[in-house]
Scaffold this motif. Structure first.
Motif, PDB file in Angstrom:
ATOM      1  N   TYR A  17       0.823  -1.220   0.000  1.00  0.00           N
ATOM      2  CA  TYR A  17       0.000   0.000   0.000  1.00  0.00           C
ATOM      3  C   TYR A  17       0.854   1.266   0.000  1.00  0.00           C
ATOM      4  N   HIS A  18       2.171   1.083  -0.030  1.00  0.00           N
ATOM      5  CA  HIS A  18       3.066   2.238   0.052  1.00  0.00           C
ATOM      6  C   HIS A  18       3.974   2.218  -1.179  1.00  0.00           C
ATOM      7  N   SER A  19       3.611   3.024  -2.183  1.00  0.00           N
ATOM      8  CA  SER A  19       4.369   3.028  -3.440  1.00  0.00           C
ATOM      9  C   SER A  19       4.392   4.434  -4.037  1.00  0.00           C
ATOM     10  N   HIS A  20       5.475   4.736  -4.695  1.00  0.00           N
ATOM     11  CA  HIS A  20       5.643   6.053  -5.330  1.00  0.00           C
ATOM     12  C   HIS A  20       5.820   5.867  -6.838  1.00  0.00           C
ATOM     13  N   SER A  21       5.638   6.962  -7.565  1.00  0.00           N
ATOM     14  CA  SER A  21       5.725   6.898  -9.030  1.00  0.00           C
ATOM     15  C   SER A  21       6.245   8.242  -9.517  1.00  0.00           C
ATOM     16  N   SER A  70       1.591   8.267  -3.656  1.00  0.00           N
ATOM     17  CA  SER A  70       2.558   9.339  -3.913  1.00  0.00           C
ATOM     18  C   SER A  70       2.610  10.294  -2.726  1.00  0.00           C
ATOM     19  N   HIS A  71       3.727  11.013  -2.601  1.00  0.00           N
ATOM     20  CA  HIS A  71       3.815  12.048  -1.573  1.00  0.00           C
ATOM     21  C   HIS A  71       2.817  13.149  -1.895  1.00  0.00           C
ATOM     22  N   GLY A  72       1.891  13.413  -0.987  1.00  0.00           N
ATOM     23  CA  GLY A  72       0.898  14.456  -1.207  1.00  0.00           C
ATOM     24  C   GLY A  72       1.542  15.845  -1.260  1.00  0.00           C
ATOM     25  N   LEU A 110      -2.513   8.441  -0.632  1.00  0.00           N
ATOM     26  CA  LEU A 110      -1.386   9.378  -0.646  1.00  0.00           C
ATOM     27  C   LEU A 110      -0.591   9.167   0.636  1.00  0.00           C
ATOM     28  N   GLU A 111       0.713   9.398   0.554  1.00  0.00           N
ATOM     29  CA  GLU A 111       1.525   9.509   1.765  1.00  0.00           C
ATOM     30  C   GLU A 111       1.541  10.997   2.104  1.00  0.00           C
ATOM     31  N   VAL A 112       0.844  11.338   3.181  1.00  0.00           N
ATOM     32  CA  VAL A 112       0.637  12.745   3.512  1.00  0.00           C
ATOM     33  C   VAL A 112       1.587  13.182   4.626  1.00  0.00           C
ATOM     34  N   SER A 123       6.533  -1.937   1.086  1.00  0.00           N
ATOM     35  CA  SER A 123       7.919  -1.756   0.616  1.00  0.00           C
ATOM     36  C   SER A 123       8.313  -0.293   0.428  1.00  0.00           C
ATOM     37  N   ASP A 124       7.345   0.627   0.408  1.00  0.00           N
ATOM     38  CA  ASP A 124       7.680   2.039   0.147  1.00  0.00           C
ATOM     39  C   ASP A 124       8.470   2.141  -1.164  1.00  0.00           C
ATOM     40  N   SER A 125       8.015   1.394  -2.176  1.00  0.00           N
ATOM     41  CA  SER A 125       8.748   1.329  -3.446  1.00  0.00           C
ATOM     42  C   SER A 125       8.767   2.684  -4.140  1.00  0.00           C
ATOM     43  N   HIS A 126       9.907   2.988  -4.761  1.00  0.00           N
ATOM     44  CA  HIS A 126      10.037   4.192  -5.577  1.00  0.00           C
ATOM     45  C   HIS A 126      10.331   3.815  -7.028  1.00  0.00           C
ATOM     46  N   ALA A 127      10.238   2.533  -7.334  1.00  0.00           N
ATOM     47  CA  ALA A 127      10.468   2.026  -8.689  1.00  0.00           C
ATOM     48  C   ALA A 127       9.746   0.690  -8.809  1.00  0.00           C
TER      49      ALA A 127
HETATM   50 ZN    ZN Z   1       7.036   6.712   1.033  1.00  0.00          ZN
END
Ligand code: ZN
Ligand code: ZN
Length: 285
Positions: free
Chosen positions: A8-12, A40-42, A81-83, A238-242
């Protein structure tokens, strides 16, 4: 019953992650993920290098909704969102009504020596500048401010998921600034876990430190053991960024949580928060 991973924790590329939302979904499918959340980071009220710009929020929400529809037969998708919790400016409640869930994180603490928001999640060099010049090098005081800010969020604006609880330890390689076993530090942890328990938030076991920084889990396993004794629900992210990072270290972490006595994980599944059994192969969905 089949096992699947969840994250549930992923970035793009809407924030500081690489590649599109679609690329994250396609990679999640290849990696055996059954439920995937975009987070995504809000947007924040000042310029920084990694948050989504406010004018992109509508497009982000529209694209996550469209992907949900398009992939509904293959994977369960959620829009989050990750706020940042920035008192007086924004927090989880700022965005919650438009989302399936919020992750609440503290990445900034008041102001640094230049009068700008002080990033505790950035370079150690910048962290040390703020620590020395604004707080006289008093790490105990800063740790108290950090966990105090997290408790304030839990009490006044609780998210659905609490992001990377002890992330401030990224500046504490080889315990150079403090010893996590000391009573004063554990007292901060205990007080904060009590606030997590009272808030009803899900605590994430965030694996990014394992594959990115050669650190331990966020939070450390002894903290997760304490959380279990308090009955705090936990999920693994995983807080994935890729795309390649989406399931990084999830299996190892599942095994560790099993060892710590966890029998279920709390996830958002079929639109409901629920407890789901798991093992090192995934969750029984
Ligand atoms: Zn994050
Ligand atoms: Zn974060």
């Amino acid at each position: 019953m089949k096992t699947y991973w969840t994250n549930y924790h992923s970035h793009s590329h809407y924030c500081d992650g690489v590649e599109s939302l679609r690329a994250q979904v396609e990679a999640a499918l290849r990696q055996g993920v059954g439920v995937f959340g975009f987070s995504s980071h809000g947007p924040v009220h000042f310029d920084n290098a990694w948050s989504m710009k406010a004018h992109k929020l509508d497009a982000y929400l529209a694209e996550t909704r469209a992907l949900k529809q398009e992939f509904s037969e293959q994977i369960e998708l959620y829009s989050g969102l990750e706020v940042d919790y920035l008192p007086g400016h924004s927090g989880p409640a700022t965005y919650a009504a438009r989302l399936d869930y919020t992750i609440g994180s503290v990445h900034y603490l008041d102001l640094n020596e230049a009068g700008e928001p002080w990033e505790i999640d950035g370079s150690t060099e910048k962290f040390m500048c703020g620590l020395t010049e604004v707080h006289g090098g008093d790490i105990r005081k800063v740790i108290g401010l950090y966990y105090g800010r997290i408790r304030e969020m839990l009490q006044s604006d609780p998210p659905d998921i609490l992001g990377h609880l002890d992330k401030i330890k990224i500046h504490n390689l080889r315990s150079r600034l403090w010893d996590e076993n000391e009573d004063w530090y554990q007292a901060q942890i205990d007080e904060t876990l009590a606030a997590v328990a009272a808030s009803g938030c899900v605590l994430e076991a965030n694996t990014r430190g394992l594959y990115k920084k050669n650190l331990s889990l966020y939070p450390s396993l002894p903290i997760l053991e304490k959380a279990r004794r308090l009955g705090i629900p936990v999920m693994i992210n995983s807080d994935s960024h890729a795309p390649a990072e989406i399931t990084s270290r999830l299996a190892r972490t599942a095994l560790q949580l099993k060892g710590a006595g966890y029998k279920t994980l709390r996830i958002l599944h079929k639109g409901q928060w629920q407890e789901v059994a798991f093992d090192e192969e995934g969750l029984y969905l």
